[in-house]
Design a protein around this motif. Structure first.
Motif, PDB file in Angstrom:
ATOM      1  N   GLY A 111       0.774  -1.232   0.000  1.00 39.75           N
ATOM      2  CA  GLY A 111       0.000   0.000   0.000  1.00 39.75           C
ATOM      3  C   GLY A 111       0.806   1.284   0.000  1.00 39.75           C
ATOM      4  O   GLY A 111       0.231   2.369   0.051  1.00 39.75           O
ATOM      5  N   THR A 112       2.114   1.168  -0.053  1.00 42.91           N
ATOM      6  CA  THR A 112       2.980   2.347  -0.054  1.00 42.91           C
ATOM      7  C   THR A 112       3.691   2.465  -1.390  1.00 42.91           C
ATOM      8  O   THR A 112       4.153   1.469  -1.953  1.00 42.91           O
ATOM      9  CB  THR A 112       4.024   2.279   1.080  1.00 42.91           C
ATOM     10  OG1 THR A 112       3.346   2.235   2.343  1.00 42.91           O
ATOM     11  CG2 THR A 112       4.939   3.499   1.054  1.00 42.91           C
ATOM     12  N   VAL A 113       3.778   3.682  -1.905  1.00 44.12           N
ATOM     13  CA  VAL A 113       4.473   3.964  -3.166  1.00 44.12           C
ATOM     14  C   VAL A 113       5.842   4.569  -2.848  1.00 44.12           C
ATOM     15  O   VAL A 113       5.951   5.478  -2.016  1.00 44.12           O
ATOM     16  CB  VAL A 113       3.659   4.930  -4.052  1.00 44.12           C
ATOM     17  CG1 VAL A 113       4.431   5.266  -5.326  1.00 44.12           C
ATOM     18  CG2 VAL A 113       2.307   4.320  -4.398  1.00 44.12           C
ATOM     19  N   TYR A 114       6.863   4.069  -3.516  1.00 38.86           N
ATOM     20  CA  TYR A 114       8.234   4.551  -3.311  1.00 38.86           C
ATOM     21  C   TYR A 114       8.758   5.122  -4.630  1.00 38.86           C
ATOM     22  O   TYR A 114       8.782   4.424  -5.642  1.00 38.86           O
ATOM     23  CB  TYR A 114       9.156   3.408  -2.861  1.00 38.86           C
ATOM     24  CG  TYR A 114       8.762   2.759  -1.567  1.00 38.86           C
ATOM     25  CD1 TYR A 114       9.431   3.060  -0.383  1.00 38.86           C
ATOM     26  CD2 TYR A 114       7.739   1.806  -1.516  1.00 38.86           C
ATOM     27  CE1 TYR A 114       9.085   2.447   0.819  1.00 38.86           C
ATOM     28  CE2 TYR A 114       7.388   1.197  -0.328  1.00 38.86           C
ATOM     29  CZ  TYR A 114       8.067   1.513   0.831  1.00 38.86           C
ATOM     30  OH  TYR A 114       7.727   0.892   2.016  1.00 38.86           O
ATOM     31  N   TYR A 115       9.175   6.383  -4.611  1.00 42.72           N
ATOM     32  CA  TYR A 115       9.829   6.997  -5.766  1.00 42.72           C
ATOM     33  C   TYR A 115      11.323   7.097  -5.454  1.00 42.72           C
ATOM     34  O   TYR A 115      11.709   7.657  -4.421  1.00 42.72           O
ATOM     35  CB  TYR A 115       9.262   8.386  -6.056  1.00 42.72           C
ATOM     36  CG  TYR A 115       7.833   8.369  -6.511  1.00 42.72           C
ATOM     37  CD1 TYR A 115       7.499   7.993  -7.819  1.00 42.72           C
ATOM     38  CD2 TYR A 115       6.794   8.727  -5.649  1.00 42.72           C
ATOM     39  CE1 TYR A 115       6.185   7.967  -8.245  1.00 42.72           C
ATOM     40  CE2 TYR A 115       5.479   8.708  -6.061  1.00 42.72           C
ATOM     41  CZ  TYR A 115       5.178   8.329  -7.358  1.00 42.72           C
ATOM     42  OH  TYR A 115       3.858   8.303  -7.786  1.00 42.72           O
ATOM     43  N   ILE A 116      12.137   6.563  -6.356  1.00 44.49           N
ATOM     44  CA  ILE A 116      13.572   6.477  -6.094  1.00 44.49           C
ATOM     45  C   ILE A 116      14.347   7.050  -7.270  1.00 44.49           C
ATOM     46  O   ILE A 116      14.159   6.633  -8.415  1.00 44.49           O
ATOM     47  CB  ILE A 116      13.995   5.010  -5.843  1.00 44.49           C
ATOM     48  CG1 ILE A 116      13.211   4.436  -4.648  1.00 44.49           C
ATOM     49  CG2 ILE A 116      15.502   4.908  -5.602  1.00 44.49           C
ATOM     50  CD1 ILE A 116      13.248   2.936  -4.557  1.00 44.49           C
ATOM     51  N   GLU A 117      15.204   8.003  -6.984  1.00 44.13           N
ATOM     52  CA  GLU A 117      16.072   8.604  -7.992  1.00 44.13           C
ATOM     53  C   GLU A 117      17.520   8.206  -7.695  1.00 44.13           C
ATOM     54  O   GLU A 117      17.967   8.239  -6.542  1.00 44.13           O
ATOM     55  CB  GLU A 117      15.925  10.126  -7.987  1.00 44.13           C
ATOM     56  CG  GLU A 117      16.781  10.854  -8.983  1.00 44.13           C
ATOM     57  CD  GLU A 117      16.417  10.585 -10.443  1.00 44.13           C
ATOM     58  OE1 GLU A 117      17.199  10.969 -11.335  1.00 44.13           O
ATOM     59  OE2 GLU A 117      15.354   9.981 -10.690  1.00 44.13           O
ATOM     60  N   LEU A 181       6.470  15.196  -3.483  1.00 45.57           N
ATOM     61  CA  LEU A 181       5.801  13.895  -3.520  1.00 45.57           C
ATOM     62  C   LEU A 181       5.748  13.231  -2.145  1.00 45.57           C
ATOM     63  O   LEU A 181       4.768  12.557  -1.807  1.00 45.57           O
ATOM     64  CB  LEU A 181       6.520  12.971  -4.509  1.00 45.57           C
ATOM     65  CG  LEU A 181       6.327  13.272  -5.994  1.00 45.57           C
ATOM     66  CD1 LEU A 181       7.248  12.402  -6.839  1.00 45.57           C
ATOM     67  CD2 LEU A 181       4.875  13.053  -6.407  1.00 45.57           C
ATOM     68  N   CYS A 182       6.800  13.402  -1.354  1.00 45.02           N
ATOM     69  CA  CYS A 182       6.850  12.696  -0.066  1.00 45.02           C
ATOM     70  C   CYS A 182       5.859  13.256   0.952  1.00 45.02           C
ATOM     71  O   CYS A 182       5.682  12.666   2.028  1.00 45.02           O
ATOM     72  CB  CYS A 182       8.265  12.699   0.504  1.00 45.02           C
ATOM     73  SG  CYS A 182       8.837  14.300   1.092  1.00 45.02           S
ATOM     74  N   THR A 183       5.199  14.384   0.626  1.00 42.70           N
ATOM     75  CA  THR A 183       4.161  14.902   1.514  1.00 42.70           C
ATOM     76  C   THR A 183       2.822  14.210   1.272  1.00 42.70           C
ATOM     77  O   THR A 183       1.884  14.385   2.053  1.00 42.70           O
ATOM     78  CB  THR A 183       3.986  16.425   1.318  1.00 42.70           C
ATOM     79  OG1 THR A 183       3.567  16.684  -0.029  1.00 42.70           O
ATOM     80  CG2 THR A 183       5.296  17.160   1.578  1.00 42.70           C
ATOM     81  N   GLU A 184       2.735  13.435   0.179  1.00 47.31           N
ATOM     82  CA  GLU A 184       1.504  12.718  -0.112  1.00 47.31           C
ATOM     83  C   GLU A 184       1.359  11.498   0.794  1.00 47.31           C
ATOM     84  O   GLU A 184       2.354  10.921   1.247  1.00 47.31           O
ATOM     85  CB  GLU A 184       1.486  12.288  -1.584  1.00 47.31           C
ATOM     86  CG  GLU A 184       1.518  13.461  -2.561  1.00 47.31           C
ATOM     87  CD  GLU A 184       1.500  13.013  -4.007  1.00 47.31           C
ATOM     88  OE1 GLU A 184       1.434  11.783  -4.245  1.00 47.31           O
ATOM     89  OE2 GLU A 184       1.549  13.876  -4.903  1.00 47.31           O
ATOM     90  N   VAL A 188       6.772   7.352  -0.095  1.00 39.76           N
ATOM     91  CA  VAL A 188       8.143   7.478   0.409  1.00 39.76           C
ATOM     92  C   VAL A 188       9.044   7.820  -0.775  1.00 39.76           C
ATOM     93  O   VAL A 188       8.919   7.235  -1.860  1.00 39.76           O
ATOM     94  CB  VAL A 188       8.630   6.165   1.065  1.00 39.76           C
ATOM     95  CG1 VAL A 188      10.107   6.261   1.451  1.00 39.76           C
ATOM     96  CG2 VAL A 188       7.777   5.839   2.280  1.00 39.76           C
ATOM     97  N   CYS A 189       9.934   8.762  -0.587  1.00 40.08           N
ATOM     98  CA  CYS A 189      10.871   9.159  -1.642  1.00 40.08           C
ATOM     99  C   CYS A 189      12.308   8.962  -1.170  1.00 40.08           C
ATOM    100  O   CYS A 189      12.618   9.165   0.013  1.00 40.08           O
ATOM    101  CB  CYS A 189      10.658  10.618  -2.031  1.00 40.08           C
ATOM    102  SG  CYS A 189       9.022  10.944  -2.728  1.00 40.08           S
ATOM    103  N   ALA A 190      13.151   8.582  -2.092  1.00 42.40           N
ATOM    104  CA  ALA A 190      14.548   8.333  -1.740  1.00 42.40           C
ATOM    105  C   ALA A 190      15.462   8.779  -2.865  1.00 42.40           C
ATOM    106  O   ALA A 190      15.142   8.624  -4.046  1.00 42.40           O
ATOM    107  CB  ALA A 190      14.769   6.850  -1.442  1.00 42.40           C
ATOM    108  N   LEU A 191      16.594   9.324  -2.482  1.00 38.78           N
ATOM    109  CA  LEU A 191      17.646   9.697  -3.416  1.00 38.78           C
ATOM    110  C   LEU A 191      18.843   8.805  -3.097  1.00 38.78           C
ATOM    111  O   LEU A 191      19.382   8.843  -1.990  1.00 38.78           O
ATOM    112  CB  LEU A 191      18.004  11.168  -3.232  1.00 38.78           C
ATOM    113  CG  LEU A 191      18.907  11.842  -4.264  1.00 38.78           C
ATOM    114  CD1 LEU A 191      18.301  11.753  -5.659  1.00 38.78           C
ATOM    115  CD2 LEU A 191      19.152  13.298  -3.885  1.00 38.78           C
ATOM    116  N   VAL A 192      19.220   7.967  -4.051  1.00 35.64           N
ATOM    117  CA  VAL A 192      20.291   6.987  -3.818  1.00 35.64           C
ATOM    118  C   VAL A 192      21.541   7.406  -4.597  1.00 35.64           C
ATOM    119  O   VAL A 192      21.501   7.554  -5.821  1.00 35.64           O
ATOM    120  CB  VAL A 192      19.851   5.574  -4.257  1.00 35.64           C
ATOM    121  CG1 VAL A 192      20.985   4.576  -4.039  1.00 35.64           C
ATOM    122  CG2 VAL A 192      18.614   5.140  -3.493  1.00 35.64           C
TER     123      VAL A 192
END
Length: 205
Positions: A111-117, A181-184, A188-192
């Motif tokens: 149920g969680t969306v992760y955006y990763i750059e 996006l991470c305020t939605e 969860v957002c991550a910069l790798v």
């Protein structure tokens, strides 16, 4: 194309055209550089080789951004990225467009969306990078870039006219979009950052 370089293979004298995915790789690919290339299998490609690694003598540096994404995908599947769960292959989508940005990965789990750059980090120095490097002469950072071990890996790298200008507007745009996006809810957002060399002991953004 600026993404092409002339190379001379070991044991040969004639130059051949080679694809350089990272352009000049922040100044590490210059005339006389020792590089490692991979043959291409495609008959339609403009060049027969891909420039993937740079041999600096003290270390080998990754020069193909696509390798970073491949490594991070494996890390995501095996749960090697701190603060992120392990994902099944079907839960990972690559090169996903969201509004005005395209991110390297979008993962969905429980149920969680992760955006990763993903950002590759080829550059390092034994001293802090200057706020405003000179475009006409070597900086202390460049002089120390291939000397010794225990360096500072840093990102981004580049020239800016004023000290307050962003070095990489594109990277800054990605960061600001991830912040929104991470305020939605359930996002969860991550910069790798992938340090593409073995002579560093710390990373500094």
């Amino acid at each position: 194309s600026p993404y092409m370089a002339d190379i001379i293979l070991h044991g040969e004298t004639e130059a051949q055209l080679c694809h350089s995915p990272a352009l000049g790789c922040s100044g590490l690919i210059v005339t006389g550089s020792s590089v490692l290339v991979t043959p291409k299998n495609s008959a339609s490609a403009k060049s027969k080789f891909s420039l993937d690694l740079i041999n600096l003598g003290s270390t080998v540096v990754g020069a193909n951004p696509n390798f970073c994404n491949k490594m991070v995908r494996i890390a995501l599947e095996r749960g090697w990225v701190d603060s992120l769960p392990a994902f099944q292959a079907k839960e990972i989508k690559g090169e996903v467009t969201v509004d005005e940005s395209r991110f390297d990965f979008k993962c969905e789990k429980d149920g969680t969306v992760y955006y990763i750059e993903v950002k590759g980090v080829p550059n390092a120095s034994s001293c802090d990078p200057p706020l405003k490097p000179s475009p006409k002469k070597k900086t202390t950072t460049e002089v120390h870039a291939s000397q010794g071990n225990s360096k500072i890996a840093y990102f981004p790298d580049g020239y800016r006219k004023a000290a307050n200008d962003p070095i990489s507007p594109r990277a800054l745009k990605h960061v600001n979009h991830l912040r929104r996006l991470c305020t939605e809810e359930n996002t969860v957002c991550a910069l790798v950052f992938v340090v593409q060399r073995s002579d560093c002991h710390i990373f500094q953004p």
